[in-house]
Design a protein around this motif. Sequence first.
Motif, mmCIF file in Angstrom:
data_model
loop_
_atom_site.group_PDB
_atom_site.id
_atom_site.type_symbol
_atom_site.label_atom_id
_atom_site.label_comp_id
_atom_site.label_asym_id
_atom_site.label_seq_id
_atom_site.Cartn_x
_atom_site.Cartn_y
_atom_site.Cartn_z
ATOM 1 N N VAL A 259 26.596 -1.079 49.019
ATOM 2 C CA VAL A 259 27.328 -0.917 47.291
ATOM 3 C C VAL A 259 28.032 -2.603 47.217
ATOM 4 O O VAL A 259 28.706 -3.264 47.714
ATOM 5 C CB VAL A 259 28.151 0.397 47.491
ATOM 6 N N GLY A 260 27.607 -2.631 45.945
ATOM 7 C CA GLY A 260 28.522 -4.083 44.799
ATOM 8 C C GLY A 260 28.308 -3.858 43.795
ATOM 9 O O GLY A 260 28.111 -3.199 43.329
ATOM 10 N N THR A 261 27.747 -5.664 43.291
ATOM 11 C CA THR A 261 28.079 -5.616 41.926
ATOM 12 C C THR A 261 26.930 -7.017 41.621
ATOM 13 O O THR A 261 26.578 -7.661 42.996
ATOM 14 C CB THR A 261 29.255 -6.331 41.474
ATOM 15 N N THR A 272 27.049 -2.345 38.513
ATOM 16 C CA THR A 272 27.080 -1.896 39.799
ATOM 17 C C THR A 272 26.045 -2.294 40.332
ATOM 18 O O THR A 272 24.646 -1.745 40.049
ATOM 19 C CB THR A 272 27.804 -0.146 40.218
ATOM 20 N N LEU A 273 25.954 -2.124 41.622
ATOM 21 C CA LEU A 273 24.644 -2.450 42.801
ATOM 22 C C LEU A 273 24.480 -2.047 44.152
ATOM 23 O O LEU A 273 25.952 -1.706 44.417
ATOM 24 C CB LEU A 273 24.805 -4.444 43.252
ATOM 25 N N GLY A 274 23.617 -1.315 44.424
ATOM 26 C CA GLY A 274 23.510 -0.412 45.060
ATOM 27 C C GLY A 274 22.191 -0.682 45.844
ATOM 28 O O GLY A 274 20.933 -0.890 45.343
ATOM 29 N N SER A 287 19.207 3.441 42.270
ATOM 30 C CA SER A 287 19.942 3.283 40.402
ATOM 31 C C SER A 287 21.442 3.782 41.314
ATOM 32 O O SER A 287 21.484 4.459 41.583
ATOM 33 C CB SER A 287 19.251 4.091 40.031
ATOM 34 N N MET A 288 22.313 2.982 40.338
ATOM 35 C CA MET A 288 23.807 3.571 40.481
ATOM 36 C C MET A 288 24.363 3.741 39.060
ATOM 37 O O MET A 288 24.073 2.621 37.637
ATOM 38 C CB MET A 288 24.562 2.101 40.771
ATOM 39 N N TRP A 334 21.703 8.752 43.608
ATOM 40 C CA TRP A 334 23.491 8.497 42.789
ATOM 41 C C TRP A 334 23.931 9.197 41.654
ATOM 42 O O TRP A 334 23.375 9.376 41.052
ATOM 43 C CB TRP A 334 23.194 7.079 43.065
ATOM 44 N N SER A 335 25.109 9.917 41.696
ATOM 45 C CA SER A 335 25.364 10.369 40.614
ATOM 46 C C SER A 335 26.725 9.474 39.786
ATOM 47 O O SER A 335 27.518 9.883 41.075
ATOM 48 C CB SER A 335 24.775 11.829 39.990
#
Length: 381
Positions: A259-261, A272-274, A287-288, A334-335
Motif C-alpha cells: 500500500v501507499g500513495t 491511496t495506492l494498492g 482498487s483502494m 478491498w473495502s
Amino acid sequence: MSGWSRVVGSLGGIALVLAVGAHASAAAGAAAANKVLPTPNPPGATASLLEAVSCPSAASCTAVGEYFTSVGTELTLAEHWNGSKWKIQSTPNPAGAAESLLRGVSCTTARACVAVGTEVTPAGAIGPLAERWNGRSWALIPPAPGGPLAAVSCSSASACTAVGGLGSPLAERWNGRAWTIQPIASLSGATSTALNGVSCPSATSCVAVGHWVNGGHTFALSERWDGSAWFFELPPNQSSSFNDLSSVSCPTTGACSAVGTFADPITGHTKTLGEFSSGAASWIVTSMPSPGQTHSSLNSVSCATAASCTAIGDFDNIRGTETTLGAFGAGTSWSFGATPTIPDENTFAQGISCPAVTKCILVGFDSNSVGTLVTFAGQTS
C-alpha cells in the motif's frame, strides 16, 4: 474484521481510546467487542509518536517510535502490550547522537524483537540505528554503516532484513550476531531510490517496496530477495507523476499486498495506492478506498493470512481535519473501514499488526485538544 479502537486525546499523560466499527454496518457490535488500550507517554515529553508495531501474538505487541524532551531532543520510544495494558520500555540511544528515532519493528516471539530507525549526529550526518529486545531489555546492535533504516522483517530471531536508504537503496541482514550489507543496486537512470517497507515470509524470501525517481517523476518500486540476491521488480503505476509504496505484507511467498500513495494527475490530490503480487514478479494495481477531500494515504498493511489483510492510514475529511483510514480485504478486493471524527483534531495511523484474522493492533499519534502530539493504540477483536 469486527472493529477498531483508537485514541482521541490524552488525560494526565495517558492517551484515551475511542471504539469504532471496522465496517459502518457493524459499528454497534464492533464498539461492544473492542477494548480500550490506553497508551502512556514519557513523562515531560512535548510530543510522543508511535510509528510501527509488531504482534507475535494477541497478548504480546511491541510498538516503537520517538518522543521529544522539553529541550527538543529526539529519543527512541518503545511500548509493550501484554494483553491487558501498555507499558513504556527503556530503550538506549547512541552516545552523542543529536537525534535517535525508531521507524520499524519485528518480533518473532515476545522475547525476540528487532527495531530499526535513524541516528543523526551533531554534525547532521544521518545513519542507521538498530536495537534488539531479548525479553528483558533493549540493547543497541549497531548496523553496518549506511543510510537510515525504515523497516525490518524477521522470519526468525536470527534472520532479519532491514531496508531503507537515503538517495540509494539499502538492505542489511541480521544473522543473530551481526549486520551485513546486502548488495542492492539502484535502477539505471534513477536519480533517487528509497525502500520504505519489507516483509520476509521465510528465511530465504523477502519483498521490499518503495519508490524510485527519474526525470521528475516518482515511480513505485519493488525488490525481491531469493535467499542469495536482490533483483528489481517494476510494479505498475497509476497514471500519475507520483507513486510511492510505503508498506508490504507477505503472509506467504505467493501473496504480497503493498500500500501507499499516488497523486491524482488532474487535481494533484493524493490518493491511496494498492498493489498485489501472487509471486513470480507479477504485480497488479488494486482498487483502494480514497475518501479524502484533498488527501488520502495508506501507511501500513498487515495480512494475518493470504485472504485477510488490513491497511491503515489517514485522510482529510470535509472539515479539513486528518482522520484515520482503514481498508479491509486481500488480493484485488478491498473495502473502506469508517472511523469516527475528532472535531478540530488531527489523527494519524502509522502502523498495524494483525496476529489473527479477527484481531489487529494499530498505533500512531494524535494532536489532542491542546495541540500536543500523543501516542495512540487501538485493538479489534
